[in-house]
Enzyme design. Structure first.
Site, PDB file in Angstrom:
ATOM      1  N   LYS A 112      -6.694  -7.539  -9.216  1.00 12.71           N
ATOM      2  CA  LYS A 112      -8.282  -7.539  -8.150  1.00 12.71           C
ATOM      3  C   LYS A 112      -9.125  -6.637  -8.411  1.00 12.71           C
ATOM      4  CE  LYS A 112      -8.695  -7.876  -3.276  1.00 12.71           C
ATOM      5  NZ  LYS A 112      -8.347  -7.668  -1.907  1.00 12.71           N
ATOM      6  N   LYS A 122       0.875  -1.116  -0.034  1.00 13.38           N
ATOM      7  CA  LYS A 122       0.008   0.055  -0.104  1.00 13.38           C
ATOM      8  C   LYS A 122       0.817   1.405   0.054  1.00 13.38           C
ATOM      9  CE  LYS A 122      -4.306  -1.753   1.901  1.00 13.38           C
ATOM     10  NZ  LYS A 122      -5.595  -1.641   2.856  1.00 13.38           N
ATOM     11  N   LYS A 167     -12.434  -0.807  -6.711  1.00 13.65           N
ATOM     12  CA  LYS A 167     -13.353   0.499  -6.962  1.00 13.65           C
ATOM     13  C   LYS A 167     -12.349   1.566  -7.510  1.00 13.65           C
ATOM     14  CE  LYS A 167     -13.617   3.866  -3.604  1.00 13.65           C
ATOM     15  NZ  LYS A 167     -14.270   4.852  -2.956  1.00 13.65           N
TER      16      LYS A 167
END
Length: 333
Positions: free
Chosen positions: A198, A114, A201
């Site tokens: 994956k 991340k 959104k």
């Protein structure tokens, strides 16, 4: 004997098929088992590890609650609440961060993913949030936690923290060491545009995902346009390793019909993709359209959603405040 289950979902808004099949569908099954005691938390403290728009965050919290209820979680049977309203979560996170070790957190691969190359610019919260996750779980004496692949490592850390706290303060089994609940026969849901990524959104194209608020026409259109390859339907599992898009669509079909990937391959072997896509669209519409309609209906009644959260917070607070009080006494406060 029933399980005591804790799970959290980030209020990122616009929840999609990946969230439903990866977590929410399983929550509904756990909620429906009369022996289980379930606590479902909207983890808004976790959400602010990256900057959020405050108005959007409030809306997303309500949308997450609406999605839980629309999907079949009964707020009368299970506790649904948002984490920021139960102060024990933040208090517990601080105390447990004094028990956790830097070496343990340095091994967390999700932070590395991340934060990317520029770790120096990531928030401290993004680095230490697995300790807050441990606090979330341990405050409720949860026996089981449903986890996907990306959270297994964080649950291991939670177990390590619980064991170290119990050993350091010589309080055998005071913090319950939770077990993971891994879904059987579950395929990770990937983008409809790229089977190697994956479903997310954050992907620019809305055609890459099925949103839980999509209409019947949108679902049919997205499956029609979903990427495939020129070959016919595969005849075995081995063949799927080289065909990520086919594997993803078959995985979605298998998850929605509660069958194995092998069985799904068997059902469609020798047929063409257009026939398979029609069947997949039909199943998706039957499952997602009622949820979509119900989410929209619930979002139109903010007072009802706020009331659900208020009642959930009161129930959660009763449990968590007692546990944090004992933790403080053990530590010496």
């Amino acid at each position: 004997m029933g399980k005591k289950i804790f799970s959290g979902v980030q209020p990122t808004g616009n929840l999609h098929l990946g969230n439903y099949l990866g977590a929410i569908k399983n929550f509904v099954t756990l909620n429906n088992d009369t022996e289980n005691e379930c606590i479902f938390c909207v983890v808004d403290l976790h959400a602010i590890t990256v900057k959020q728009d405050s108005k959007e965050l409030r809306n997303n919290i309500r949308e997450t609650v609406a999605t839980f209820i629309a999907s079949g979680i009964n707020p009368k049977k299970s506790i649904i609440f948002n984490q920021s309203q139960v102060s024990a979560h933040a208090e517990g996170a601080w105390i447990l961060s004094c028990v956790a070790r830097m070496g343990w957190l340095n091994r967390m691969t999700q932070f590395k993913e991340k934060a990317g190359k520029d770790k120096e610019k990531a928030s401290i919260g993004l680095y230490s949030y697995p300790v807050l996750m441990a606090s979330d779980i341990l405050l409720y004496d949860a026996t089981h936690v449903p986890v996907g692949d990306d959270q297994k490592q964080h649950l291991e850390l939670c177990r390590d923290i619980a064991q170290k706290f119990n050993n350091d303060f010589e309080v055998d089994n005071f913090l319950q060491v939770p077990e993971p609940l891994i879904q059987k026969e579950f395929s990770r849901i990937m983008s409809l545009k790229d089977g190697s990524k994956k479903m997310s959104k954050s992907e620019l194209s809305d055609l890459s995902r099925i949103n839980l608020t999509d209409s019947k026409d949108q679902i049919i259109n997205k499956i029609k346009k979903a990427k495939t390859d020129p070959m016919p339907m595969p005849n075995g599992l081995q063949e799927l390793d080289e065909r990520p898009e086919a594997k993803n669509l078959l995985g979605i079909y298998a998850s929605l019909t509660n069958t194995t990937l092998e069985k799904s391959i068997e059902n469609f072997y020798g047929k063409n993709f257009s026939e398979f896509k029609e069947s997949l669209s039909e199943i998706l519409v039957n499952k997602i359209e009622p949820i979509s309609i119900e989410i929209k209906k619930l979002l139109a009644d903010q007072k009802y959603l706020d009331q659900i959260l208020l009642e959930g917070v009161e129930k959660a607070n009763l449990i968590a405040s007692k546990k944090i009080q004992k933790i403080k006494e053990i530590v010496g406060f």
